[in-house]
Scaffold this motif. Structure first.
Motif, PDB file in Angstrom:
ATOM      1  N   THR A 293       0.834  -1.207   0.000  1.00  0.00           N
ATOM      2  CA  THR A 293       0.000   0.000   0.000  1.00  0.00           C
ATOM      3  C   THR A 293       0.866   1.253   0.000  1.00  0.00           C
ATOM      4  O   THR A 293       0.517   2.264  -0.620  1.00  0.00           O
ATOM      5  N   ILE A 294       1.999   1.198   0.689  1.00  0.00           N
ATOM      6  CA  ILE A 294       2.934   2.328   0.682  1.00  0.00           C
ATOM      7  C   ILE A 294       3.523   2.512  -0.708  1.00  0.00           C
ATOM      8  O   ILE A 294       3.600   3.626  -1.244  1.00  0.00           O
ATOM      9  N   HIS A 295       3.953   1.415  -1.317  1.00  0.00           N
ATOM     10  CA  HIS A 295       4.542   1.468  -2.651  1.00  0.00           C
ATOM     11  C   HIS A 295       3.536   1.986  -3.680  1.00  0.00           C
ATOM     12  O   HIS A 295       3.884   2.777  -4.568  1.00  0.00           O
ATOM     13  N   ALA A 296       2.270   1.546  -3.561  1.00  0.00           N
ATOM     14  CA  ALA A 296       1.238   1.991  -4.502  1.00  0.00           C
ATOM     15  C   ALA A 296       1.031   3.498  -4.429  1.00  0.00           C
ATOM     16  O   ALA A 296       0.599   4.123  -5.417  1.00  0.00           O
ATOM     17  N   ARG A 297       1.330   4.098  -3.271  1.00  0.00           N
ATOM     18  CA  ARG A 297       1.198   5.544  -3.107  1.00  0.00           C
ATOM     19  C   ARG A 297       2.511   6.276  -3.392  1.00  0.00           C
ATOM     20  O   ARG A 297       2.690   7.423  -3.022  1.00  0.00           O
ATOM     21  N   GLY A 298       3.454   5.572  -4.051  1.00  0.00           N
ATOM     22  CA  GLY A 298       4.713   6.194  -4.433  1.00  0.00           C
ATOM     23  C   GLY A 298       5.727   6.264  -3.326  1.00  0.00           C
ATOM     24  O   GLY A 298       6.673   7.067  -3.384  1.00  0.00           O
ATOM     25  N   GLY A 299       5.576   5.428  -2.302  1.00  0.00           N
ATOM     26  CA  GLY A 299       6.444   5.489  -1.136  1.00  0.00           C
ATOM     27  C   GLY A 299       7.840   4.946  -1.356  1.00  0.00           C
ATOM     28  O   GLY A 299       8.072   4.074  -2.198  1.00  0.00           O
ATOM     29  N   THR A 300       8.773   5.450  -0.573  1.00  0.00           N
ATOM     30  CA  THR A 300      10.173   5.033  -0.569  1.00  0.00           C
ATOM     31  C   THR A 300      10.455   4.260   0.721  1.00  0.00           C
ATOM     32  O   THR A 300       9.621   4.237   1.638  1.00  0.00           O
ATOM     33  N   PRO A 301      11.626   3.630   0.830  1.00  0.00           N
ATOM     34  CA  PRO A 301      11.979   2.999   2.113  1.00  0.00           C
ATOM     35  C   PRO A 301      11.919   3.976   3.290  1.00  0.00           C
ATOM     36  O   PRO A 301      11.565   3.595   4.395  1.00  0.00           O
ATOM     37  N   GLU A 302      12.249   5.225   3.040  1.00  0.00           N
ATOM     38  CA  GLU A 302      12.152   6.234   4.097  1.00  0.00           C
ATOM     39  C   GLU A 302      10.696   6.434   4.518  1.00  0.00           C
ATOM     40  O   GLU A 302      10.385   6.543   5.718  1.00  0.00           O
ATOM     41  N   ASP A 303       9.804   6.487   3.534  1.00  0.00           N
ATOM     42  CA  ASP A 303       8.375   6.626   3.852  1.00  0.00           C
ATOM     43  C   ASP A 303       7.882   5.431   4.654  1.00  0.00           C
ATOM     44  O   ASP A 303       7.088   5.575   5.594  1.00  0.00           O
ATOM     45  N   ARG A 304       8.328   4.232   4.273  1.00  0.00           N
ATOM     46  CA  ARG A 304       7.919   3.022   5.004  1.00  0.00           C
ATOM     47  C   ARG A 304       8.365   3.109   6.461  1.00  0.00           C
ATOM     48  O   ARG A 304       7.595   2.798   7.374  1.00  0.00           O
ATOM     49  N   ALA A 305       9.621   3.500   6.688  1.00  0.00           N
ATOM     50  CA  ALA A 305      10.135   3.594   8.055  1.00  0.00           C
ATOM     51  C   ALA A 305       9.324   4.606   8.863  1.00  0.00           C
ATOM     52  O   ALA A 305       9.002   4.373  10.032  1.00  0.00           O
ATOM     53  N   ARG A 306       8.985   5.730   8.247  1.00  0.00           N
ATOM     54  CA  ARG A 306       8.194   6.756   8.938  1.00  0.00           C
ATOM     55  C   ARG A 306       6.790   6.250   9.245  1.00  0.00           C
ATOM     56  O   ARG A 306       6.247   6.475  10.349  1.00  0.00           O
ATOM     57  N   ALA A 307       6.182   5.546   8.268  1.00  0.00           N
ATOM     58  CA  ALA A 307       4.824   5.040   8.464  1.00  0.00           C
ATOM     59  C   ALA A 307       4.765   4.027   9.602  1.00  0.00           C
ATOM     60  O   ALA A 307       3.886   4.094  10.478  1.00  0.00           O
ATOM     61  N   LEU A 308       5.699   3.084   9.618  1.00  0.00           N
ATOM     62  CA  LEU A 308       5.679   2.044  10.650  1.00  0.00           C
ATOM     63  C   LEU A 308       6.058   2.602  12.017  1.00  0.00           C
ATOM     64  O   LEU A 308       5.600   2.096  13.052  1.00  0.00           O
ATOM     65  N   ALA A 309       6.878   3.642  12.040  1.00  0.00           N
ATOM     66  CA  ALA A 309       7.260   4.242  13.321  1.00  0.00           C
ATOM     67  C   ALA A 309       6.051   4.849  14.028  1.00  0.00           C
ATOM     68  O   ALA A 309       6.007   4.916  15.261  1.00  0.00           O
ATOM     69  N   GLY A 310       5.052   5.285  13.252  1.00  0.00           N
ATOM     70  CA  GLY A 310       3.856   5.861  13.851  1.00  0.00           C
ATOM     71  C   GLY A 310       2.682   4.910  13.923  1.00  0.00           C
ATOM     72  O   GLY A 310       1.575   5.312  14.310  1.00  0.00           O
ATOM     73  N   THR A 311       2.916   3.653  13.578  1.00  0.00           N
ATOM     74  CA  THR A 311       1.839   2.653  13.533  1.00  0.00           C
ATOM     75  C   THR A 311       1.623   2.007  14.899  1.00  0.00           C
ATOM     76  O   THR A 311       2.583   1.770  15.636  1.00  0.00           O
ATOM     77  N   VAL A 312       0.374   1.722  15.218  1.00  0.00           N
ATOM     78  CA  VAL A 312       0.025   1.014  16.449  1.00  0.00           C
ATOM     79  C   VAL A 312      -0.922  -0.130  16.095  1.00  0.00           C
ATOM     80  O   VAL A 312      -1.794   0.013  15.233  1.00  0.00           O
ATOM     81  N   CYS A 313      -0.739  -1.264  16.753  1.00  0.00           N
ATOM     82  CA  CYS A 313      -1.614  -2.427  16.575  1.00  0.00           C
ATOM     83  C   CYS A 313      -2.293  -2.762  17.889  1.00  0.00           C
ATOM     84  O   CYS A 313      -1.640  -2.839  18.930  1.00  0.00           O
ATOM     85  N   LEU A 314      -3.607  -2.957  17.835  1.00  0.00           N
ATOM     86  CA  LEU A 314      -4.338  -3.530  18.962  1.00  0.00           C
ATOM     87  C   LEU A 314      -4.578  -5.002  18.648  1.00  0.00           C
ATOM     88  O   LEU A 314      -5.325  -5.324  17.725  1.00  0.00           O
ATOM     89  N   SER A 315      -3.932  -5.886  19.384  1.00  0.00           N
ATOM     90  CA  SER A 315      -4.139  -7.326  19.238  1.00  0.00           C
ATOM     91  C   SER A 315      -5.318  -7.720  20.118  1.00  0.00           C
ATOM     92  O   SER A 315      -5.227  -7.693  21.344  1.00  0.00           O
TER      93      SER A 315
END
Length: 435
Positions: A293-315
């Protein structure tokens, strides 16, 4: 009737739908199909892993076996936009049909089964069992099958033949859990031929199967005030249903286009056996979906790192309510009760992924939703279970929090929870996904 009981008795829309969901979801494959149906009604569309994905706003989902990943792209989502993930699992402990299923003894026709997950074996005795799962066909396709009829039964030995049964039942997993399904000599091929016929198929077209037993007694409300819910597969289809409802509600809300996060539902298979499969939480499935989904929006490895750094999961997975007959098995200062709201699950040895920061995220979601919440911690002398939470945190390096609702009889053929808690959990999950 108490005020809480009156609310549980009259506010049943969500739990009524949960009962319907459980009835159409006797296997992980059916649970995925049932969740997908609800998402499509909310405007989500199915995508294929083998095709390119676009970045148009809207809801999407993919299915792989007994797993489903769904997400909603807001209009303003950039490649660095973080995710809010609700993680669950679709599988439940049960008895599963072996590759050579036809067997028998002493004039009885039986079905050879393998025990899946942590099963309290005695709970599967003397129950009328149906069959469900999928059939693999010669042409490479698969067909779901659900036989809600009393086909099988694991008969308990009469007390006259075992006077010590009440002193502690000992069941041999190989010898004592083989269901009967008729009389007569072993008829090789008869089970699959019967299932194929019921599915409208020729037996010779079936080349493989993933079949399992399920208790055909439907879910129902229980108690004087009907404030409890007794049902099979609450662990963990209750969370799958709640997560699906939450994601659909967020995607169809007035503020969906401006969401600050990308809401995601990850419903994995094989949690009860360690999550080590291509559809389990230890697989790269969720990570690949987020990356694509990141790649489809034109994302780079830097964008991926930024996105996951702000991601939270509720298990979200089922937890333990205090048992009135065994209170000594619980931590004295933490006694979660039914209809007391979702539970935050904590274990400092990382059997659960929750930490202090995660607690704040969970508390904020519950406060926003206006629902009460509780905390579960294991008694120090009792081994603690685990979830997909620590796996997800380690696999993706994202902040993960473990939660659920309080229940009794976990992993039994039939479990018990508060009738109001499913709606309270779904409300908290919706608030979390909204950010």
């Amino acid at each position: 009737m108490s005020t809480a009981a009156q609310q549980a008795y009259f506010d049943r829309t969500h739990s009524d739908d949960l009962i319907a969901f459980l009835g159409t979801s006797p296997s992980p494959y059916h649970a995925v199909a049932s969740a997908a149906e609800r998402l499509e009604k909310a405007g989500f569309r199915k995508v294929s892993e083998t095709e390119a994905w676009d970045a148009a706003p809207g809801g999407r989902y993919l299915v792989r076996g007994g797993a489903l990943i769904a997400w909603y792209l807001p209009e303003g989502a950039g490649p660095e936009t973080p995710f809010r993930v609700v993680g669950t699992h679709t599988d439940s402990p049960n008895l599963r049909v072996k590759p050579v299923p036809d067997t028998g003894s002493a004039g009885w026709r039986q079905v050879a089964v393998e025990i899946y997950g942590g099963v309290p074996l005695n709970t599967w005795l003397d129950r009328d069992l149906g069959l469900s799962g999928r059939l693999a066909l010669k042409d490479g396709s698969a067909r779901l099958v659900q036989l809600d009829e009393p086909l099988l039964r694991v008969p308990q030995l009469a007390i006259h033949l075992d006077r010590s049964v009440n002193d502690g039942m000992k069941l041999d997993r190989q010898r004592h859990l083989t269901p009967i399904w008729g009389l007569g000599p072993v008829d090789e091929g008869s089970l699959i031929a019967y299932v194929a016929e019921r599915a409208g198929l020729a037996a010779e077209d079936v080349v493989g199967w993933d079949l399992m037993t399920h208790d055909i007694q439907p879910a129902s409300y229980l108690g004087r005030d009907r404030e409890l819910l007794a049902a099979p597969r609450l662990d963990n289809l209750l969370s799958v249903h709640a997560g699906t409802a939450a994601l659909a509600a967020v995607a169809t809300s007035e503020g969906a286009a401006a969401l600050p996060y990308i809401p995601v539902l990850a419903a994995f298979d094989h949690e009860e056996t360690g999550s080590e499969s291509d559809t389990g939480a230890q697989s790269p499935l969720l990570g690949n979906v987020l990356d694509r989904t990141i790649h489809a929006r034109g994302g780079t490895p830097e964008d991926r790192a930024r996105a996951l750094a702000g991601t939270v999961c509720l298990s979200s997975d089922m937890g333990h309510a205090v048992h009135p007959n065994y209170p000594e098995r619980h931590e004295p200062g933490h006694h979660p009760v039914p209809n007391g709201g979702p539970i935050l699950k904590v274990n400092v040895n990382n059997r659960y992924a929750t930490d202090g920061v995660g607690r704040a995220v969970f508390a904020a979601a519950c406060e926003k939703a206006g629902v009460p919440w509780q905390t579960f911690v294991s008694n120090n002398a009792v081994a603690c279970g685990t979830t997909i939470g620590p796996i997800t945190a380690a696999r993706l390096g994202i902040k993960t929090v473990d939660c659920g609702i309080a229940a009794l009889s976990m992993h039994s053929a039939r479990e018990l929870c508060g009738a109001e808690d499913p709606h309270l959990l779904a409300s908290a999950l919706k608030a979390f996904l909204e950010g």
